[in-house]
Design an enzyme around this catalytic site. Structure first.
Site, short mmCIF file in Angstrom:
data_model
loop_
_atom_site.label_atom_id
_atom_site.label_comp_id
_atom_site.label_asym_id
_atom_site.label_seq_id
_atom_site.Cartn_x
_atom_site.Cartn_y
_atom_site.Cartn_z
N GLU A 113 28.79 26.98 -31.06
CA GLU A 113 29.55 28.14 -31.10
C GLU A 113 29.37 28.96 -29.75
OE1 GLU A 113 29.10 30.25 -34.84
OE2 GLU A 113 30.53 28.94 -35.64
N HIS A 237 35.90 40.40 -33.40
CA HIS A 237 36.38 39.08 -33.21
C HIS A 237 37.54 38.79 -32.43
CE1 HIS A 237 36.52 34.75 -34.14
NE2 HIS A 237 35.55 34.89 -34.73
N ARG A 288 31.68 36.82 -27.61
CA ARG A 288 32.81 37.32 -28.21
C ARG A 288 33.28 38.52 -27.44
NH1 ARG A 288 30.87 36.70 -34.31
NH2 ARG A 288 31.69 34.67 -34.78
N HIS A 349 34.93 42.72 -36.46
CA HIS A 349 34.45 41.62 -37.47
C HIS A 349 33.17 41.64 -37.70
CE1 HIS A 349 33.97 37.64 -38.35
NE2 HIS A 349 33.14 37.20 -37.58
N ARG A 384 26.12 40.89 -31.48
CA ARG A 384 25.72 39.86 -32.28
C ARG A 384 26.09 38.29 -31.73
NH1 ARG A 384 28.06 37.17 -37.48
NH2 ARG A 384 29.77 37.58 -36.20
C1 LIG Z 1 35.85 36.37 -42.07
C2 LIG Z 1 34.16 36.30 -41.58
C3 LIG Z 1 33.66 35.32 -41.24
C4 LIG Z 1 32.30 35.33 -40.85
N1 LIG Z 1 31.60 34.16 -40.52
C5 LIG Z 1 30.29 34.23 -40.36
C6 LIG Z 1 29.55 32.94 -39.81
O1 LIG Z 1 30.21 32.00 -39.80
N2 LIG Z 1 28.23 33.11 -39.71
C7 LIG Z 1 27.63 34.21 -40.09
O2 LIG Z 1 26.62 34.09 -39.74
N3 LIG Z 1 28.02 35.00 -40.33
C8 LIG Z 1 29.65 35.26 -40.38
N4 LIG Z 1 30.14 36.43 -40.85
C9 LIG Z 1 29.27 37.69 -40.77
C10 LIG Z 1 28.45 37.54 -42.37
O3 LIG Z 1 29.46 36.84 -43.46
C11 LIG Z 1 28.19 38.74 -42.92
O4 LIG Z 1 27.36 39.42 -41.93
C12 LIG Z 1 27.27 38.53 -44.15
O5 LIG Z 1 27.73 37.89 -45.11
C13 LIG Z 1 26.84 39.88 -44.69
O6 LIG Z 1 26.20 39.66 -46.17
P1 LIG Z 1 25.50 40.96 -46.65
O7 LIG Z 1 24.79 40.30 -47.75
O8 LIG Z 1 24.83 41.94 -45.71
O9 LIG Z 1 26.93 41.86 -47.18
P2 LIG Z 1 28.19 41.30 -47.97
O10 LIG Z 1 28.17 39.68 -48.24
O11 LIG Z 1 29.41 41.75 -47.36
O12 LIG Z 1 28.01 41.85 -49.63
C14 LIG Z 1 27.83 43.04 -49.61
C15 LIG Z 1 27.92 43.49 -51.12
O13 LIG Z 1 27.70 44.81 -51.11
C16 LIG Z 1 28.55 45.40 -52.40
N5 LIG Z 1 28.75 46.79 -52.20
C17 LIG Z 1 28.99 47.43 -51.12
N6 LIG Z 1 29.06 48.73 -51.23
C18 LIG Z 1 28.91 48.95 -52.60
C19 LIG Z 1 28.70 50.14 -53.47
N7 LIG Z 1 29.08 51.33 -53.10
N8 LIG Z 1 28.28 49.83 -54.86
C20 LIG Z 1 28.04 48.56 -55.13
N9 LIG Z 1 28.11 47.57 -54.47
C21 LIG Z 1 28.51 47.83 -52.94
C22 LIG Z 1 29.59 44.62 -52.36
O14 LIG Z 1 30.52 44.56 -53.51
C23 LIG Z 1 29.05 42.93 -51.99
O15 LIG Z 1 28.55 42.65 -53.32
C24 LIG Z 1 31.50 36.38 -41.24
C25 LIG Z 1 32.33 37.64 -41.88
C26 LIG Z 1 33.40 37.60 -41.76
C27 LIG Z 1 34.03 38.82 -42.27
#
Ligand SMILES: Cc1cc2nc3c(=O)[nH]c(=O)nc-3n(C[C@H](O)[C@H](O)[C@H](O)COP(=O)(O)OP(=O)(O)OC[C@H]3O[C@@H](n4cnc5c(N)ncnc54)[C@H](O)[C@@H]3O)c2cc1C
Length: 531
Positions: A113, A237, A288, A349, A384
């Site tokens: 990538e 993005h 990016r 993004h 990032r």
């Molecule tokens: C379209 C897209 C494509 C991506 N592609 C990639 C990729 O290919 N590779 C990569 O490394 N990263 C990628 N990313 C980034 C990556 O997906 C995220 O940074 C990562 O998944 C974040 O994980 P997390 O566990 O921190 O939060 P998330 O997976 O966003 O989970 C957040 C959690 O917190 C909960 N939450 C939030 N607020 C509250 C609240 N007030 N009360 C209770 N629960 C709450 C939500 O319900 C959810 O369960 C991508 C992101 C997007 C949007």
């Protein structure tokens, strides 16, 4: 008020939250709450994959260097080394959990990538995040020590000032959350609390992030007294599908990695021309921020709605084989990517800044940990590198769990906590105001605090935030709390943190680009906001 007592409460059921839960559950009773369905965070939406050094010829040093180059020197080298060196073990753990990574003879199939100098992205077709989320959820469901609680929207952290006997030491004892099913506020108490609430993308009009990415954890930590860092670094993005109905479908970086070309649409002067060579010698594989600014520049220069991303010169079976998910989704929208270019625009993004954490996932507040996109761990710096963010979730989810495991016996048990004041029982009949304010924030953040900034635009945004803050505070003080109101309150908080951080930085670096200070200063310094 329903009262739930656990050893550890985790807010967020994405990659960071579930990784932490699985690493704690052999010894502790853990609650994982999510404000909607368990799979509704960004994790399930990740397409491209996860970066790890797994092939001969590649090296930790190279992955570290690529991460530091993307981060424009602002990364914390110790964090970068820690995460990069932990990556192969994190991937092995995911394989044990049953994530069906694409394989080829001799090992896992690796893609490349933008910004990576080697093929080092493991993936499950182009829907890696979904496969990871399912594997983590399945393991969590099967574990009797993990209680999964969907539809529970956290409002605020419980600290000493919520105790029946006031204490000002800042220790965190859990969280108040509104139960969507009952409409009432529940209390979750625990000796340790982990914020894993994801990013704040929905502060912007166009964002690839899911609807719930409203920065709740960042706002909650700030209100509780934790420092927040580097919020000016919002990643846009470069290639989100331009479609009037579907506003947040991401076209993965890997399309450019596999040869996709950015071109001007046919109907303008220079139509069909590849424009990236004019902006950067790395062309379509530039980081990016460079690609997003180039697209933004071309769109503004020529008054376009979008530019084209074209992979139709590759054989159809190659395109369908590498991007089955995108192929199918776009065919349903009338675009055959084996024959036609894809109309794309940049969109918010990734949130690089967040709650300041150390290598153990500790925040400033005793008893409070954080992991994943809601944090600023030092990994990403000013930008990032693609596919480093899921990796950060696995590494810091596990690190926070390990630290809690080692020190749990030293953590005091929660004192009696005051119940939530449910005397504000009036339901608002003005839902339209919440919706209107939400739209207003997202619009002015896009217009004034987007890819290219100026001090004047930032001050305009700050002025609007101050007005909205007052309105939302009145609303919050007078009516029964609802999930929509919680999110609006957090959006205002996070928008303010972004603008204050952007005004603080008197240079352009990585994702923060301002016409008033176009040069990069010699020294890289984090922005740290202190409550
Ligand atoms: C379209 C897209 C494509 C991506 N592609 C990639 C990729 O290919 N590779 C990569 O490394 N990263 C990628 N990313 C980034 C990556 O997906 C995220 O940074 C990562 O998944 C974040 O994980 P997390 O566990 O921190 O939060 P998330 O997976 O966003 O989970 C957040 C959690 O917190 C909960 N939450 C939030 N607020 C509250 C609240 N007030 N009360 C209770 N629960 C709450 C939500 O319900 C959810 O369960 C991508 C992101 C997007 C949007």
């Amino acid at each position: 008020m329903a009262d739930h007592a656990f050893d550890v409460v985790i807010i967020g059921s994405g990659a960071a939250g579930l990784t932490a839960a699985l690493n704690l559950a052999d010894r502790f009773k853990v609650a994982v709450i999510a404000k909607g369905g368990l799979s509704e965070g960004s994790t399930a939406w990740a397409q491209g994959g996860i970066a790890a050094v797994l092939e001969e010829g590649d090296s930790f040093e190279s992955h570290i260097e690529d991460t530091m180059v993307a981060g424009a020197g602002l990364n914390n080298r110790a964090t970068v080394e820690y995460v990069v060196e932990s990556a192969p073990a994190a991937i092995a753990r995911l394989e044990e959990l049953g994530v069906p990574f694409n394989a080829e003879s001799g090992g896992l199939h690796l893609t490349r990538e933008g910004g990576h100098s080697h093929r080092r992205i493991v993936h499950v077709d182009d829907a890696t995040g979904w496969a990871v989320q399912q594997a983590l959820e399945t393991a969590a469901f099967a574990n009797p020590n993990i209680t999964l609680v969907p539809d529970m929207a956290a409002i605020d952290l419980v600290t000493g000032r919520h105790g029946e006997r006031y204490s000002g030491d800042g220790r965190v004892w859990g969280v108040y959350a509104v139960n969507r099913k009952t409409g009432h506020v529940d209390l979750f108490t625990a000796r340790a609390t982990i914020l894993a609430t994801g990013g704040a993308g929905r502060t912007y009009l166009y964002s690839t992030a899911p609807r719930g990415a409203t920065g709740d954890g960042i706002a909650m930590a700030w209100r509780a007294g934790a420092r927040i860092s580097n919020m000016e670094f919002m990643q846009f993005h470069p290639t989100c599908l331009y479609n009037l109905e579907v506003k947040n479908f991401l076209i993965t970086e890997a399309v450019r990695g596999e040869g996709g070309l950015l071109k001007l649409p046919q109907n303008v002067q220079g139509g069909g021309e590849r424009f990236m060579p004019r902006f950067d010698p790395r062309e379509e594989l530039a980081p990016r921020d460079v690609v997003a600014r180039a697209i933004d520049h071309e769109i503004k220069r020529l008054g376009l709605d979008y530019v084209h991303l074209d992979i139709s010169h590759k054989p159809p079976e190659f395109v369908m084989g590498h991007f089955p998910n995108i192929y199918k989704r776009l065919i349903d929208l009338g675009i055959d990517i084996t024959k036609q270019p894809i109309p794309v625009v940049p969109a918010q993004h990734y949130t690089c800044g967040g709650i300041l954490v150390d290598l153990k996932g500790r925040t400033d507040l005793p008893g409070l940990y954080a992991a994943g996109e809601c944090t600023q761990s030092g990994l990403h710096g000013a930008n990032r590198l693609a596919s480093n963010s899921l990796l950060e979730c696995f590494v810091f989810g596990a690190a926070a769990a390990a630290h809690i495991g080692r020190h749990f016996d030293e953590f005091p048990a929660p004192p009696p906590i005051r119940p939530w004041d449910e005397t504000r029982v009036t339901d608002s009949d003005e839902e339209v105001i919440v919706q209107h304010n939400w739209r207003e924030i997202r619009r002015f953040m896009w217009d004034y605090v987007g890819i290219v900034r100026t001090t004047k635009r930032l001050e305009r945004a700050q002025h609007r935030i101050a007005l909205l803050r007052q309105e939302v505070a009145d609303y919050y003080g007078n009516f029964r709390v609802t999930p929509d109101l919680i999110e609006l309150r957090n959006l205002v908080e996070v928008a303010d943190l972004i603008v204050r951080s952007a005004l603080h930085r008197k240079e352009s670096r990585g994702l923060h680009y301002t016409l008033d200070y176009p040069e990069m200063l010699p020294q890289a310094v984090d922005t740290v906001l202190v409550p």
